[in-house]
Design an enzyme around this catalytic site. Structure first.
Site, mmCIF file in Angstrom:
data_model
loop_
_atom_site.group_PDB
_atom_site.id
_atom_site.type_symbol
_atom_site.label_atom_id
_atom_site.label_comp_id
_atom_site.label_asym_id
_atom_site.label_seq_id
_atom_site.Cartn_x
_atom_site.Cartn_y
_atom_site.Cartn_z
ATOM 1 N N ASP A 1 22.961 51.136 19.017
ATOM 2 C CA ASP A 1 23.370 52.546 18.982
ATOM 3 C C ASP A 1 24.851 52.683 18.615
ATOM 4 O OD1 ASP A 1 23.907 51.340 21.442
ATOM 5 O OD2 ASP A 1 23.782 53.212 22.568
ATOM 6 N N ASP B 1 19.537 58.161 26.929
ATOM 7 C CA ASP B 1 18.715 58.404 28.116
ATOM 8 C C ASP B 1 18.443 59.892 28.304
ATOM 9 O OD1 ASP B 1 19.093 55.738 28.341
ATOM 10 O OD2 ASP B 1 20.150 55.779 30.246
#
Length: 393
Positions: free
Chosen positions: A38, A175
């Protein structure tokens, strides 16, 4: 614990009232593939889980906010006028931080509320218990304060900001994004920098996700994360001399990397970059496989991801490796890998439903025999993102 039992616990705690009791749910999440890329401009492929956190909430006649959990003994009480005035260091900082961010966005908490949270996500397992708690609170407060058409992308961002700035945990966006935007039978292909995303069909059919918690306490994560990030930055700086337009390692294809890798003289730095480039390619190949409903290929890519994290990026550990090895021995397992930051935490496996019982029994026994730790296993499918459980009213 079912909804009726939770409602009874709520009434036992807070008493009867004429106000409506409302019920909200936010899932946990698992990253199916795409680890440690990421921050290198790569895609991740998380999915919301069927289990998560439930909130029973009711408006009060005063301005008091009472926060309690079935999982934690600590309870918080504050007034709407004192939201964010002080931190406790307890779990209640997560929902309070979200309220602080909501107020900064113009969504005032105008009434008092009684909160009862019930979490099914093990804390510290890397399945986003904190993100679930944050997104759940933000969605419920906005609903009760009359916000129409809640923007779940903005909800994810403000939840992340609450964790970064109020709680003081420097988490990324994945998340909260998966918890807020998940969809049943879909994974989310997400570019974390731009929040460009796409819901990808994840029809598991006769297969189940089995999350294995190693119960190994995570060590080294922060220092290792900083070291890996620095090594990736070194690799990028070297390769940028050859390709000035290169902004992220994950912009390279594996073929391009092969032609350029010899410019990186440090073997460890080269291996870190190789993982990033190949892992990003695996995510995109996984999406193609899922679109074709080719779970066998998807499973092979999961296995390859773990090997790369183990040998090239070196963020696995003995416990994760043992659990993955034992998972891959079960005939009905298509794929298994570590998920999350590494050095402990969880594995994710794709297992045929006929073999799930054997998987839990045999992998659990072998894991305990080899590590002296007892693993926990959670069998689930892919669920929806945050929502109100209307039928539970």
């Amino acid at each position: 614990m079912n909804i009726n039992e939770l409602k009874q616990k709520f009434i036992d705690k807070y008493g009867e009232s004429g106000a409506d009791i409302r019920v909200f749910h936010a899932p946990g999440r698992v990253n199916l593939i795409g680890e440690h890329i990421d921050y290198n401009g790569g895609y991740v492929l998380p999915a919301a889980l069927e289990f998560g956190t439930t909130l029973i909430i009711r408006e009060r006649e005063d301005n008091k906010l009472q926060l309690a959990s079935t999982n934690m003994s600590y309870e918080g009480t504050l007034d709407t006028s004192s939201i964010g005035k002080e931190k406790t260091g307890e779990w209640t900082d997560y929902p309070v931080g979200v309220m602080v961010e909501l107020q900064g966005k113009g969504v005032k908490v105008t009434k008092g509320y009684d909160f009862l949270y019930h979490g099914e996500i093990p804390n510290g397992a890397g399945l986003s218990s904190s993100a679930s708690l944050e997104v759940l609170t933000g969605y419920a407060i906005q609903s009760l304060e009359g916000v129409k058409d809640i923007d779940t992308v903005q909800l994810a961002l403000l939840s992340q900001k609450a964790e970064n700035e109020f709680v003081g945990v420097n988490c990324g966006i994945m998340d909260q994004f998966a918890v807020a935007n998940g969809a049943e039978d879909h994974a989310i292909l997400l570019m974390c920098d731009t929040l460009e995303y796409e819901k990808v069909p994840f029809r598991t059919g006769a297969y189940k996700l089995v999350i294995g918690n190693t119960n190994k306490r995570r060590g080294l994560v922060d220092s290792a994360y900083n070291e890996r990030r620095s090594q990736c930055e070194q690799a990028l700086a070297i390769l940028k001399e050859q390709l000035p337009a290169l902004n992220y390692l994950a912009q390279l294809t594996p073929e391009q990397f092969v032609t350029l890798q010899d410019h990186i003289k440090d073997e460890k730095v080269r291996q870190r970059a190789q993982h990033v480039v190949e892992e990003n390619a695996r995510v995109l190949a996984s999406v193609d496989a899922l679109r074709d409903n080719d779970l066998e290929t998807f499973g092979k890519l999961m296995n390859a991801s773990h090997e790369s994290l183990r040998y090239l990026y070196e963020v696995s550990c003995e416990e994760l490796d043992v659990m993955v090895e034992e998972a891959q021995r079960i005939p009905g397992t298509l794929g298994a890998r570590m998920t999350g930051a590494g050095f402990g935490g969880c594995t994710v496996s794709l297992v045929h439903e006929d073999d799930v019982e054997r998987f839990v029994s045999e992998v659990g026994a072998a894991y305990e025999a080899r590590t002296s730790l007892k693993g926990d296993f959670y069998v689930c499918g892919v669920g929806d993102g945050v929502k109100e459980l209307k039928e539970a009213k």
